[in-house]
Design a protein around this motif. Structure first.
Motif, short mmCIF file in Angstrom:
data_model
loop_
_atom_site.label_atom_id
_atom_site.label_comp_id
_atom_site.label_asym_id
_atom_site.label_seq_id
_atom_site.Cartn_x
_atom_site.Cartn_y
_atom_site.Cartn_z
N UNK A 170 0.77 -1.23 0.00
CA UNK A 170 0.00 0.00 0.00
C UNK A 170 0.80 1.28 0.00
N UNK A 171 2.12 1.17 0.06
CA UNK A 171 2.96 2.38 0.02
C UNK A 171 3.16 2.82 -1.43
N UNK A 172 3.05 4.12 -1.65
CA UNK A 172 3.26 4.66 -2.98
C UNK A 172 4.72 5.01 -3.17
N UNK A 173 5.38 4.48 -4.20
CA UNK A 173 6.80 4.77 -4.40
C UNK A 173 7.05 6.25 -4.66
N UNK A 174 8.09 6.76 -4.06
CA UNK A 174 8.42 8.17 -4.18
C UNK A 174 9.28 8.40 -5.42
N UNK A 175 8.93 9.34 -6.28
CA UNK A 175 9.78 9.66 -7.43
C UNK A 175 11.17 10.07 -6.99
N UNK A 176 12.18 9.61 -7.70
CA UNK A 176 13.56 9.90 -7.31
C UNK A 176 13.85 11.39 -7.33
N UNK A 177 13.17 12.14 -8.21
CA UNK A 177 13.41 13.58 -8.27
C UNK A 177 13.02 14.26 -6.95
N UNK A 178 11.96 13.77 -6.30
CA UNK A 178 11.54 14.33 -5.02
C UNK A 178 12.56 13.99 -3.93
N UNK A 179 13.11 12.80 -4.00
CA UNK A 179 14.11 12.39 -3.01
C UNK A 179 15.37 13.24 -3.16
N UNK A 191 17.59 25.45 6.39
CA UNK A 191 16.90 24.74 7.47
C UNK A 191 17.90 24.01 8.35
N UNK A 192 17.50 23.79 9.60
CA UNK A 192 18.40 23.18 10.57
C UNK A 192 17.60 22.37 11.57
N UNK A 193 18.08 21.16 11.87
CA UNK A 193 17.41 20.31 12.84
C UNK A 193 16.10 19.74 12.35
N UNK A 194 15.95 19.64 11.03
CA UNK A 194 14.68 19.23 10.44
C UNK A 194 14.68 17.77 9.99
N UNK A 195 13.53 17.13 10.13
CA UNK A 195 13.30 15.81 9.53
C UNK A 195 12.55 16.07 8.23
N UNK A 196 13.22 15.87 7.11
CA UNK A 196 12.63 16.16 5.80
C UNK A 196 11.96 14.87 5.30
N UNK A 197 10.67 14.77 5.53
CA UNK A 197 9.94 13.57 5.13
C UNK A 197 9.54 13.69 3.66
N UNK A 198 9.73 12.59 2.92
CA UNK A 198 9.46 12.62 1.47
C UNK A 198 8.47 11.51 1.12
N UNK A 199 7.27 11.91 0.74
CA UNK A 199 6.23 10.96 0.36
C UNK A 199 5.78 11.23 -1.07
N UNK A 200 5.20 10.22 -1.69
CA UNK A 200 4.72 10.34 -3.07
C UNK A 200 3.56 11.32 -3.14
#
Length: 200
Positions: A170-179, A191-200
């Motif tokens: 059920x997970x949608x693959x993330x495009x490599x360009x977004x990563x 930015x500093x101290x951030x968790x950069x979450x990357x979802x499709x």
């Protein structure tokens, strides 16, 4: 900029390295291949790597191991694989690497979706990812010299979809360009101290 990418020959690392090579001096380090070799589970190996790179403007880590197995089958030693490699390996990259960064440099670590949305057989990997998230938020309160530390946390990436799709139902693959853009945001942004979450 002079950028060190640990894991720069991996699934994500190749795309990130390709992007940054356009306008920067990029050094690739890996466990078995690259311009330099390093075992991030060994702090001596990490220090030897930095002695060879000299001063840097940015460090990116897209490396680290953790054991995937059913909880009932994981031994104490199995947990130590992830704790020594992906967790303490990245902690040590910050601890040691900060001394080799130019003022206002950056360090970007890597985790993944398991910290927030684990799947079966990932108690060890989820533990490690969550620990890194907490470390990043805490270390920026004390790190000096204008240095920034962030972490990129992607869902399953499209280039690994065929290999891991059954493990991430059920997970949608993330495009490599977004990563790739998540690493650009960390390295070239403020930015500093951030968790950069990357979802499709």
């Amino acid at each position: 900029m002079k950028i060190l990418i640990i894991g720069g020959n991996g699934t994500i690392g190749r795309k990130v390295a390709h992007h940054f090579k356009n306008d920067n001096e990029v050094i690739i380090a890996g466990k078995t291949s690259g311009d330099l070799t390093v075992d991030i589970s060994n702090s001596v190996s990490i220090k030897e790597m930095f002695e060879k790179t000299g001063k840097l403007d940015a460090i990116i880590c897209i490396a680290g191991e953790a054991k995937w197995a059913e909880f009932n089958k994981l031994s104490e030693e199995d947990y130590y694989i992830g704790l020594k490699s992906k967790l303490m390996g990245q902690v040590n990259l910050v601890r040691i690497g900060r001394k080799y960064l130019n003022p206002n440099g950056s360090i970007t670590l890597t985790t993944g979706v398991l910290a927030d949305d684990p799947v079966v057989q990932t108690t060890s990997a989820a533990l490690v990812n969550g620990g890194i998230h907490s470390f990043v938020k805490a270390v920026v309160l004390e790190i000096d010299n204008g240095l920034r530390v962030n972490v990129v946390s992607p869902d399953m990436v499209e280039d690994a979809y065929d290999k891991y799709k059954n493990a991430f139902p059920g997970h949608n693959p993330v495009p490599m360009s977004k990563v790739v853009n998540a690493y650009v945001k960390s390295v070239q942004g403020k930015i500093n101290g951030q968790i950069i979450r990357v979802y499709a």
